[in-house]
Design a protein around this motif. Structure first.
Motif, PDB file in Angstrom:
ATOM      1  N   UNK A 182       0.899  -1.463   0.348  1.00 53.90           N
ATOM      2  CA  UNK A 182      -0.544   0.010  -0.105  1.00 53.90           C
ATOM      3  C   UNK A 182       0.833   0.948  -0.355  1.00 53.90           C
ATOM      4  N   UNK A 183      -0.115   2.174  -0.122  1.00 50.71           N
ATOM      5  CA  UNK A 183       1.389   3.569  -1.152  1.00 50.71           C
ATOM      6  C   UNK A 183       1.413   3.876   0.750  1.00 50.71           C
ATOM      7  N   UNK A 184       0.030   4.116   1.425  1.00 54.33           N
ATOM      8  CA  UNK A 184       0.906   3.995   3.100  1.00 54.33           C
ATOM      9  C   UNK A 184       1.828   3.419   3.302  1.00 54.33           C
ATOM     10  N   UNK A 185       2.034   3.290   3.103  1.00 56.71           N
ATOM     11  CA  UNK A 185       3.307   1.481   3.791  1.00 56.71           C
ATOM     12  C   UNK A 185       4.207   1.524   3.044  1.00 56.71           C
ATOM     13  N   UNK A 186       4.228   2.305   2.506  1.00 59.96           N
ATOM     14  CA  UNK A 186       5.804   2.729   1.233  1.00 59.96           C
ATOM     15  C   UNK A 186       6.322   3.897   1.272  1.00 59.96           C
ATOM     16  N   UNK A 187       5.121   4.569   2.243  1.00 58.82           N
ATOM     17  CA  UNK A 187       5.977   6.501   2.689  1.00 58.82           C
ATOM     18  C   UNK A 187       6.213   5.790   3.904  1.00 58.82           C
ATOM     19  N   UNK A 188       6.614   5.483   4.768  1.00 57.62           N
ATOM     20  CA  UNK A 188       6.540   4.754   5.784  1.00 57.62           C
ATOM     21  C   UNK A 188       7.797   4.075   5.537  1.00 57.62           C
ATOM     22  N   UNK A 189       8.663   3.569   5.080  1.00 58.57           N
ATOM     23  CA  UNK A 189       9.149   2.235   4.942  1.00 58.57           C
ATOM     24  C   UNK A 189      10.347   2.549   4.713  1.00 58.57           C
ATOM     25  N   UNK A 190      10.949   4.381   4.239  1.00 57.57           N
ATOM     26  CA  UNK A 190      11.909   4.494   4.516  1.00 57.57           C
ATOM     27  C   UNK A 190      12.015   5.431   6.188  1.00 57.57           C
ATOM     28  N   UNK A 191      10.777   6.173   6.381  1.00 54.91           N
ATOM     29  CA  UNK A 191      11.360   6.011   7.585  1.00 54.91           C
ATOM     30  C   UNK A 191      11.759   5.143   8.448  1.00 54.91           C
ATOM     31  N   UNK A 192      10.889   4.068   8.162  1.00 52.18           N
ATOM     32  CA  UNK A 192      11.298   2.229   9.425  1.00 52.18           C
ATOM     33  C   UNK A 192      13.181   2.057   9.121  1.00 52.18           C
ATOM     34  N   UNK A 193      13.538   2.885   7.363  1.00 49.02           N
ATOM     35  CA  UNK A 193      15.046   2.283   7.340  1.00 49.02           C
ATOM     36  C   UNK A 193      16.233   3.316   8.048  1.00 49.02           C
ATOM     37  N   UNK A 194      15.816   4.781   8.106  1.00 46.71           N
ATOM     38  CA  UNK A 194      16.650   5.581   8.523  1.00 46.71           C
ATOM     39  C   UNK A 194      16.499   4.852  10.247  1.00 46.71           C
ATOM     40  N   UNK A 195      15.707   4.793  10.755  1.00 46.52           N
ATOM     41  CA  UNK A 195      15.357   4.008  12.205  1.00 46.52           C
ATOM     42  C   UNK A 195      16.535   2.995  12.527  1.00 46.52           C
ATOM     43  N   UNK A 196      15.821   1.949  11.705  1.00 41.28           N
ATOM     44  CA  UNK A 196      17.292   1.056  11.660  1.00 41.28           C
ATOM     45  C   UNK A 196      18.584   1.465  11.453  1.00 41.28           C
ATOM     46  N   UNK A 197      18.983   1.933  10.192  1.00 38.58           N
ATOM     47  CA  UNK A 197      20.169   2.183   9.940  1.00 38.58           C
ATOM     48  C   UNK A 197      20.704   3.058  11.816  1.00 38.58           C
ATOM     49  N   UNK A 198      19.793   3.876  12.192  1.00 38.60           N
ATOM     50  CA  UNK A 198      20.123   4.223  13.584  1.00 38.60           C
ATOM     51  C   UNK A 198      20.152   3.420  14.701  1.00 38.60           C
ATOM     52  N   UNK A 199      20.038   2.855  14.673  1.00 34.78           N
ATOM     53  CA  UNK A 199      19.760   1.995  16.064  1.00 34.78           C
ATOM     54  C   UNK A 199      21.096   1.083  15.457  1.00 34.78           C
ATOM     55  N   UNK A 200      20.900   0.612  14.615  1.00 36.94           N
ATOM     56  CA  UNK A 200      22.896  -0.218  13.891  1.00 36.94           C
ATOM     57  C   UNK A 200      23.542   0.035  14.491  1.00 36.94           C
ATOM     58  N   UNK A 201      24.118   1.780  14.136  1.00 35.36           N
ATOM     59  CA  UNK A 201      25.460   2.886  14.498  1.00 35.36           C
ATOM     60  C   UNK A 201      25.528   2.326  15.782  1.00 35.36           C
ATOM     61  N   UNK A 202      24.024   2.024  16.645  1.00 34.72           N
ATOM     62  CA  UNK A 202      24.245   2.370  17.414  1.00 34.72           C
ATOM     63  C   UNK A 202      25.162   0.433  18.955  1.00 34.72           C
ATOM     64  N   UNK A 203      24.664  -0.035  17.943  1.00 37.17           N
ATOM     65  CA  UNK A 203      25.352  -1.218  18.013  1.00 37.17           C
ATOM     66  C   UNK A 203      24.523  -2.359  18.284  1.00 37.17           C
ATOM     67  N   UNK A 204      22.951  -1.578  18.797  1.00 34.63           N
ATOM     68  CA  UNK A 204      21.770  -2.925  18.547  1.00 34.63           C
ATOM     69  C   UNK A 204      21.555  -3.797  17.372  1.00 34.63           C
ATOM     70  N   UNK A 205      21.037  -5.296  17.878  1.00 35.14           N
ATOM     71  CA  UNK A 205      21.921  -6.062  16.570  1.00 35.14           C
ATOM     72  C   UNK A 205      19.504  -7.079  16.603  1.00 35.14           C
ATOM     73  N   UNK A 206      18.953  -6.452  17.373  1.00 30.71           N
ATOM     74  CA  UNK A 206      17.282  -7.280  17.365  1.00 30.71           C
ATOM     75  C   UNK A 206      16.760  -5.751  17.839  1.00 30.71           C
ATOM     76  N   UNK A 207      15.662  -6.415  17.106  1.00 34.07           N
ATOM     77  CA  UNK A 207      14.410  -5.189  17.959  1.00 34.07           C
ATOM     78  C   UNK A 207      12.865  -5.493  17.737  1.00 34.07           C
TER      79      UNK A 207
END
Lengths: 228, 228
Positions: free
Chosen positions: B11-36
């Motif tokens: 769905x479109x609404x989902x697609x617009x949110x995926x980049x947000x999730x990706x950014x948050x995940x990248x940020x988490x990965x940078x702080x050493x988090x491996x599972x969320x």
DNA sequence: AATACTTTGTGCCTTCGTTCACAAGCCAGG
DNA sequence: CCTGGCTTGTGAACGAAGGCACAAAGTATT
């Protein structure tokens, strides 16, 4: 967004379109058009005419059946509904590349937006003049806000300091933030935040670009929906 | 192929949110988090956790019940779904204030976006170097597009020339446009357009700011008939 | 091995938004 | 004044998105 203290008035989806209508109307007025039908206006802004009429109906009945809408009067009504009877006083915080570009952007003046303050916390930048304004320290935000009646803050800081600065903005009494930093802000529910994230926009487009690349295949034409 | 990338109709609404999730995940990965967990991630990006899980479920089942999501794996899956397996090659057209700021914006590189061309049609600007690239004439767009595999164009021209330039962009074979010009574009249905209009964003905020100013009142929010 | 605990994935219901389609209302012309 | 032609405003149908709540499915513990 739709949560919490939403007055049962104009739907959010409608509010986001009103500025588009206003811009189109202003453009029409500039070319001498004095009256416009919902069909014509809808074509200009690229929406369904029934949706346009319904949107306008939330503001009141300003059309004339068989005729259309008076361009000037409708513009005034939309402006009024949006709270643009006075210019919005905006403060830009963070004078990096983006902040400077925002400060120099000349598309604001004609649309009810006035940049009244530029702020940064880098002493090397404070005091310099950008686009006719002097950069001031973030610490002065409370004073500036009340003196110049700032209603909206544009956050153009790096992601790392965005939350911190946003807290200062809210503490200074500003309740509307346009966030250009690529991070989500945690703020009180009564503070309105809109986010503009350029990389996010590109990534959304990347998805659709990919879709159409894979889309030409004879497989499933199931998803040929238009976006927005 | 049969397994992982089974993305049918996100769905479109989902697609617009995926980049947000990706950014948050990248940020988490940078702080050493491996599972969320969905709850944790949802909190970070500020959405409902059920919505987040549902969004992710469109990509496939990559979570482990009782545990959560592997940060790296989920990042990869989202990147893949968005078509970010390669960097997106972007051309910026219109080297005014905004175009320059976009060219110099350093938030792109880390998020799969590469600016590969800067274009303008003003001879006074063509040839100058901005952010490490040389400004080229708009007329070269078709050649540049095919040589550098440009997939996305950012339009930072004045409103007056936006439509004209957009037509050139499409003629050059680009099917995704990020439009910064304050005008709506009329383009073929298979061309994806997203619009970023700063004044529009401010006006939307102005509405909400006005609402909260009037917020405490029991009277009707929108009935401005007496205004002339 | 069995029980307790955690978190996902999703069915279902609600809410919000869009579109259709048409009665109501207005103007013009005879 | 009446008739015909337009265009608005809106009820109603439809569709998309959001959120609750719980079974399913895994881990941890004894």
């Amino acid at each position: 967004m739709g949560s919490a203290t939403e007055r049962r008035g104009i739907p959010d989806a409608t509010v986001t379109r009103l500025p588009e209508y206003l811009r189109a109307l202003t453009s029409l007025a500039d070319t001498g058009v004095t009256s416009v039908s919902s069909e014509e206006l809808a074509t200009v802004v690229g929406v369904n005419s029934a949706k346009l009429r319904k949107d306008l109906s939330y503001l009141g009945s300003y059309g004339v059946r068989g005729v259309g809408y008076d361009v000037t009067h409708l513009s005034d009504q939309i402006s009024s509904a949006l709270g643009l009877t006075r210019d919005q006083a905006v403060a830009i915080i963070g004078m990096g590349n983006l902040g400077r570009a925002l400060a120099a952007y000349n598309g604001f003046a004609s649309r009810g937006v006035e940049v009244v303050a530029l702020l940064d916390h880098d002493p090397a930048v404070i005091g310099s003049r950008i686009a006719g304004l002097t950069v001031e320290p973030v610490a002065d935000l409370p004073r500036i806000t009340s003196e110049r009646e700032v209603t909206i803050a544009m956050l153009a800081t790096p992601a790392g300091s965005a939350q911190e600065v946003a807290d200062l903005v809210v503490a200074a009494g500003i309740t509307a933030i346009l966030n250009f930093a690529p991070t989500s802000l945690e703020l009180p529910a009564d503070v309105q935040v809109r986010k503009v994230d350029l990389a996010t926009e590109v990534q959304i487009l990347a998805f659709h670009a990919q879709q159409s690349r894979l889309g030409g295949l004879p497989a499933e034409p199931v998803l040929t929906e238009a976006v927005q």
